[in-house]
Design an enzyme around this catalytic site. Structure first.
Site, mmCIF file in Angstrom:
data_model
loop_
_atom_site.group_PDB
_atom_site.id
_atom_site.type_symbol
_atom_site.label_atom_id
_atom_site.label_comp_id
_atom_site.label_asym_id
_atom_site.label_seq_id
_atom_site.Cartn_x
_atom_site.Cartn_y
_atom_site.Cartn_z
ATOM 1 N N ASP A 130 0.829 -1.203 0.000
ATOM 2 C CA ASP A 130 0.000 0.000 0.000
ATOM 3 C C ASP A 130 0.867 1.258 0.000
ATOM 4 O O ASP A 130 1.180 1.778 1.054
ATOM 5 C CB ASP A 130 -0.909 -0.020 1.234
ATOM 6 C CG ASP A 130 -1.918 1.103 1.248
ATOM 7 O OD1 ASP A 130 -2.179 1.683 0.184
ATOM 8 O OD2 ASP A 130 -2.461 1.395 2.335
ATOM 9 N N HIS A 151 -0.656 -0.040 6.533
ATOM 10 C CA HIS A 151 -0.698 1.076 7.485
ATOM 11 C C HIS A 151 0.128 0.809 8.741
ATOM 12 O O HIS A 151 -0.179 1.323 9.807
ATOM 13 C CB HIS A 151 -2.140 1.433 7.879
ATOM 14 C CG HIS A 151 -2.973 1.882 6.738
ATOM 15 N ND1 HIS A 151 -4.360 1.946 6.808
ATOM 16 C CD2 HIS A 151 -2.650 2.287 5.483
ATOM 17 C CE1 HIS A 151 -4.834 2.359 5.647
ATOM 18 N NE2 HIS A 151 -3.809 2.569 4.832
#
Length: 592
Positions: free
Chosen positions: A229, A368
């Protein structure tokens, strides 16, 4: 100076402990109303308060929050709803309200919302050069060169500079390609590489993914490799750019490769670019968003996001996969409001699409945070290979053009081009195989059966309705020409109003009748009556009617011109009448 005067001076110059501190900057947030209660609960669990919405409509709410709480909002969206971002940040209340209205507006339309597949040689050449090792190298570099790539720290800015330099190295042999930084009010810039179109440079195809990463526990200094990500998405786009240069690809339409800044803080970079393009009237005909491509969390290969994307472009993506990667599987998924940068383009009125690595509930669980590494994904970029290949096929089929040594296909058929039919032995009728603004039979229908010069008679689907053979050419009835076209001169497309024009030779204004029909399928026709019409004069004349074009890839119209006799005023319409002076013809045409 009096004693009170001294006090006044002291009050003016001193900074008392009880003086009001500077107010923290506030931003406006739009997010889905389905997220309000889960996010509010997460805030309460941390001793924080989420303000009540100031406005909401159609499943989207507007909130005003302190800038320092944006990271907490991102954490709550991740923990409670498994969403990456999931909201959009705005500088003003007016901008936020406009975003709500745009989300409730009809699906975006652009000048190109028909898509074709006719560039296989170039697609194959590009896909054959995609390499896992190249993808892996880019992911490794982006996920290990900096502690994180947060949008508002120096690391984020340095990552932008590095990527811009890498893209410049890749394109060094192509002076037509430019690479630039798109600056924002924060430290990180977006990166844009432009491959100009050769024949339609003002029409733009975009391939994008976000460059920033975030550690939701400590955004500015926490470790956030962001390998999946979204180093994986940026690597996939970089690989498409690399193979385009390697294969000497020159598109008809302009292609822009983008790495967006600030996605994790509310789609900041993509929103700024999409809005700038809209303000400048840039005609973006298709956007591909690649956000997380290297973790296969489900049994299917591509999760196709259906919300805040364009339905026609979604169909094109499915067709691309079925045609060029038929071994791959696709599943429909929902992503929620503002879940990635495609939403920025959709809100700006552009058609966008997003294939994803899994569903939201089965995506990479380590994003994250510090564990979003290439090692967690097996030190391989194999899953990103299929996304890079999809990106290559998306580029070549939307932007057209060709790789070196291949012949560029026609760019669909551009709006405003009326096609001339050719006889099609499969349908046994005149047909236009390319999509255009209409289809004209030309001289192929002139005459009737053996009466006159009509070629390939009877010119009805599968020879299903023979012509009458009585009388003399242009002394008695004949249907000589058929044309179907859009009223606005743009491309044939389902839902558009189209006009049929039938040129006939009329024997009588009272005894001759023209029955017009359409069918959504030329292969399995189900004729729908448009109406019955009488010629206004004898001799050569043209009759016309309109109807709404249905959904269907290869459609047909039929004109049945008949001598109905003295009772013609009350005679019923016929799909295939049997009179000796009757002529019926079909016209087949392609619709996206």
């Amino acid at each position: 100076m009096s004693r009170w005067g001294s006090v006044v001076v002291w009050l003016a110059c001193a900074t008392p402990a009880w003086a009001e501190a500077p107010r923290e900057k506030e931003v406006w947030i739009t997010l889905g109303t389905d997220a309000l209660e889960p996010v509010r609960g997460a805030f309460q669990a941390r001793g924080l308060t989420l303000a009540a919405p100031t406005f909401q409509k159609g499943g989207v709410a507007v909130l005003r929050v302190r800038e320092s709480l944006v990271e907490q909002l991102a954490l709550a969206m991740h923990d409670e709803l498994h969403r990456c971002a999931g909201f959009i940040a705005h500088d003003t209340q007016g901008e936020a309200f406009a975003a709500v209205q745009a989300d409730n507006a009809p699906q975006p339309m652009a000048s190109l919302l028909y898509y074709t597949l006719n560039n296989a040689p170039s697609v194959t050449a590009l896909m054959d050069e995609v390499r896992e090792s190249e993808l892996r190298g880019t992911i490794q570099a982006l996920s290990s060169n900096w502690t994180n790539r947060y949008y508002n720290v120096q690391n984020g800015a340095d990552a932008s500079t590095w990527l811009a330099n890498e893209w410049k190295k890749l394109t060094a042999g192509r002076p037509d390609i430019t690479v630039e930084l798109f600056a924002h009010p924060f430290q990180q810039s977006s990166v844009i590489a432009t491959l100009p179109g050769t024949t339609l440079p003002d029409e733009v195809v975009v391939l994008g993914g976000h460059l920033d990463s975030i550690n939701l526990s400590n955004a500015k200094t926490g470790t956030a490799p962001g390998a999946d990500d979204d180093a994986s998405g940026v690597a996939s786009i970089t690989e498409v750019l690399r193979v385009a240069v390697l294969e000497g690809y020159k598109p008809a339409r302009t292609v822009k490769f983008m790495a967006y800044a600030g996605e994790e803080a509310g789609l900041l970079g993509s929103k700024a670019i999409a809005n700038a393009f809209k303000a400048n009237g840039v005609n973006v005909v298709g956007v591909l968003q690649l956000d997380m491509t290297n973790y296969q969390g489900n049994t299917f290969d591509f999760g196709l996001v259906l919300d805040r994307t364009n339905a026609t472009l979604n169909t094109q993506l499915r067709n691309l996969i079925a045609t060029y990667q038929p071994e791959r599987t696709v599943a429909n998924i929902m992503c929620g409001y503002g879940c990635s940068d495609h939403a920025s383009w959709t809100l700006a009125g552009y058609p966008a699409v997003m294939p994803f690595e899994a569903s939201l509930s089965t995506m990479n669980p380590n994003i994250h945070g510090e564990r979003d590494t290439l090692a967690y994904m097996g030190d391989t970029a194999e899953n990103s290979v299929k996304f890079a290949k999809l990106g290559a096929s998306f580029m070549a089929e939307l932007a057209k053009g060709a790789t070196e040594g291949n012949t560029p296909p026609p760019v669909g058929v551009e709006p405003g081009t009326l096609q001339t039919a050719a006889f099609d032995a499969t349908y046994w009728a005149p047909a236009c195989s390319q999509v255009g603004s209409g289809c004209d039979s030309g001289t192929l229908l002139d005459g009737r059966g053996g009466v006159g010069p009509e070629l390939n008679q009877p010119n009805t689907l599968l020879k299903g309705c023979a012509d009458g053979t009585s009388g003399t050419y242009h002394a008695d009835e004949s249907l000589d020409r058929l044309q179907v076209s859009t009223l606005d001169g743009k491309i044939l497309f389902p839902g558009k109003t189209v006009k049929i024009e039938a040129t006939v030779y009329a024997y009588s204004t009272t005894e001759d009748k023209l029955d017009l029909y359409y069918s959504a399928s030329a292969t399995s026709p189900s004729w729908q009556l448009i109406g019955t019409y009488s010629p206004s004069r004898t001799g050569v004349t043209t009759l016309s009617a309109t109807y709404t074009l249905p959904v269907g890839g290869v459609q047909a119209i039929r004109a049945n011109f008949r001598h109905a006799g003295p009772n013609g005023a009350t005679s019923a319409a016929r799909v295939c009448s049997s009179g000796g002076y009757d002529d019926r013809d079909d016209l087949v045409f392609a619709v996206p």
